[in-house]
Design an enzyme around this catalytic site. Structure first.
Site, mmCIF file in Angstrom:
data_model
loop_
_atom_site.group_PDB
_atom_site.id
_atom_site.type_symbol
_atom_site.label_atom_id
_atom_site.label_comp_id
_atom_site.label_asym_id
_atom_site.label_seq_id
_atom_site.Cartn_x
_atom_site.Cartn_y
_atom_site.Cartn_z
ATOM 1 C CD1 TRP A 99 -82.285 -5.540 23.400
ATOM 2 C CD2 TRP A 99 -82.009 -3.320 23.460
ATOM 3 N NE1 TRP A 99 -81.449 -5.242 24.447
ATOM 4 C CE2 TRP A 99 -81.267 -3.902 24.512
ATOM 5 C CE3 TRP A 99 -81.995 -1.942 23.300
ATOM 6 C CZ2 TRP A 99 -80.501 -3.130 25.408
ATOM 7 C CZ3 TRP A 99 -81.241 -1.176 24.189
ATOM 8 C CH2 TRP A 99 -80.513 -1.766 25.213
ATOM 9 C CG ASP A 166 -80.667 -5.215 16.976
ATOM 10 O OD1 ASP A 166 -79.489 -5.622 17.041
ATOM 11 O OD2 ASP A 166 -81.244 -4.632 17.922
ATOM 12 C CE LYS A 190 -75.775 -6.824 24.183
ATOM 13 N NZ LYS A 190 -76.597 -5.745 23.621
HETATM 14 C C1 LIG Z 1 -77.513 -4.750 23.572
HETATM 15 C C2 LIG Z 1 -78.512 -4.631 22.487
HETATM 16 C C3 LIG Z 1 -78.851 -3.397 21.903
HETATM 17 C C4 LIG Z 1 -78.308 -2.087 22.412
HETATM 18 O O1 LIG Z 1 -77.026 -1.907 22.002
HETATM 19 P P1 LIG Z 1 -76.253 -0.538 22.328
HETATM 20 O O2 LIG Z 1 -74.955 -0.805 21.627
HETATM 21 O O3 LIG Z 1 -76.129 -0.444 23.807
HETATM 22 O O4 LIG Z 1 -77.003 0.578 21.743
HETATM 23 C C5 LIG Z 1 -79.717 -3.407 20.842
HETATM 24 N N1 LIG Z 1 -80.265 -4.542 20.381
HETATM 25 C C6 LIG Z 1 -79.989 -5.742 20.925
HETATM 26 C C7 LIG Z 1 -80.614 -6.966 20.366
HETATM 27 C C8 LIG Z 1 -79.092 -5.819 21.987
HETATM 28 O O5 LIG Z 1 -78.813 -7.015 22.529
#
Ligand SMILES: *Cc1c(COP(=O)(O)O)cnc(C)c1O
Length: 356
Positions: A99, A166, A190
């Site tokens: 990511w 993030d 999540k």
């Molecule tokens: C799941 C995840 C993403 C991607 O998220 P989307 O909503 O599918 O774009 C980005 N960063 C992290 C750390 C993630 O766990």
């Protein structure tokens, strides 16, 4: 049989969240209508949005001058929106996983990107330390929890430049010093709600400093001005997120979540460390994530990995197959997962090991 859901995302939600969402799909706020068929501008949904924003501020102790938004496009759209709005000349990034690498790729479209540290050469098995953050960066971007590789940074770094994070897979698992950040974003699926909404916490004074033209929908100021209602927001995910936030508050807030999450992670890591059959993939103990626990079978037992997944499935333990780039197993221990599920997994590991 009740399932033990270890899925990495979309992932387990509290029963409270699921139940209230199901109810609202039938009859939303006593309107006699489904949540799915009412105006987002009606007073009932406006109240949902207002409370969903207010509770994030309350639970994370968000200071004055910040806005809470629920946007579409997933965390992946934030990989582009963040630099679009914040990157003038140069930003620093940590390359800590897939990511993070995706975020770096997008940022390069908008300016210079300095990768301050990377654990890529070691297949991201640790969270980098000891790097220096130059003072001339527009911001420093981190991925606090690396969902695929099971590494996590459980503190807010002290740096002299604005932070962007993030926090998709570990938000609400600990108190966060939001004042250190210009921007925090997290895909809902999540630790918050169903896929389709992305939580954004942005500092107003960080915006408006880039020269480029920003398309209306990609400009945080558009959504701030309209209270996250510039266009139709993802109503169902926002409603569900609100239920989760109420649940977190009821349970005692993020400090209590952290306590529970630490206890769950300790239970599983202790079992892995005590086992001769299973071994953790994260090489640095301090980097171990309490949200996603990644482990494999030792070379001696490697060919039994598939059998163990089936063995677990027969016990209602689902979602433990590791990401294809790591292999083995990944148990995601998000806030809504009860410790009883972790115990069930540990029992399964012990029993499997005994019989093989
Ligand atoms: C799941 C995840 C993403 C991607 O998220 P989307 O909503 O599918 O774009 C980005 N960063 C992290 C750390 C993630 O766990």
């Amino acid at each position: 049989m009740k399932k033990h859901n270890f899925s990495a995302g979309p992932s387990i939600l509290s029963e409270y969240t699921i139940k209230n969402t199901a109810d609202a799909i039938i009859n939303f706020a006593n309107t006699g209508l489904s949540l799915l068929e009412v105006s987002h501008r009606g007073k009932e949904f406006v109240a949902v949005m207002d409370e969903a924003q207010a509770l994030v501020k309350e639970l994370l102790d968000v200071p004055e001058g910040y806005h809470v938004l629920y946007l579409g496009g997933g965390a992946s759209l934030q990989f582009c929106m963040a630099p679009f709005n914040l990157l003038r000349t140069k930003a620093g990034y940590l390359d800590t996983g897939t990511w993070a690498a995706n975020a770096i790729k997008e940022a390069k479209i908008f300016g210079e990107v300095e990768v301050l540290a990377s654990s890529k050469e070691a297949n991201y098995t640790y969270y980098p330390k000891g790097y220096t953050v130059p003072d001339d960066l527009d911001y420093f971007h981190i991925t606090t929890n690396n969902t695929i590789y099971g590494t996590e940074l459980r503190k807010d770094p002290d740096v002299n430049v604005p932070l962007v994070a993030d926090m998709s897979s570990d938000i609400f698992s600990r108190p966060v010093d939001v004042s250190k950040y210009d921007l925090i974003y997290a895909g809902a699926q999540k630790n918050l709600g169903p896929a389709g909404a992305t939580l954004v916490i942005v500092k107003e004074s960080a915006l408006g400093h880039v020269d480029r033209v920003i398309p209306t929908m990609l400009d945080y100021r558009t959504h701030i001005k309209k209270g996250s209602m510039f266009n139709t927001p993802p109503v169902l995910p926002v409603f569900s997120a609100l239920q989760t936030l109420r649940y977190y508050k009821e349970m005692g807030g993020v400090k209590e979540m952290e306590k529970r999450d630490l206890a769950k992670a300790e239970l599983l890591y202790n079992a892995i460390d005590a086992s001769k059959m299973f071994v953790g993939t994260v090489t640095d103990p301090e980097s171990r994530s309490i949200m996603n626990v990644t482990f494999v079978m030792t070379p001696e037992y490697k060919e039994l990995e598939k059998d163990f997944v089936d063995f677990c499935a027969a016990r209602g333990i689902v979602g433990i197959k590791g990401h294809r780039s790591v292999g083995g197993f990944r148990a995601s221990l998000y806030n809504a997962l009860p410790i009883e599920s972790v115990q069930a997994l540990v029992d399964a590991m012990n029993e499997f090991e005994k019989t093989h």
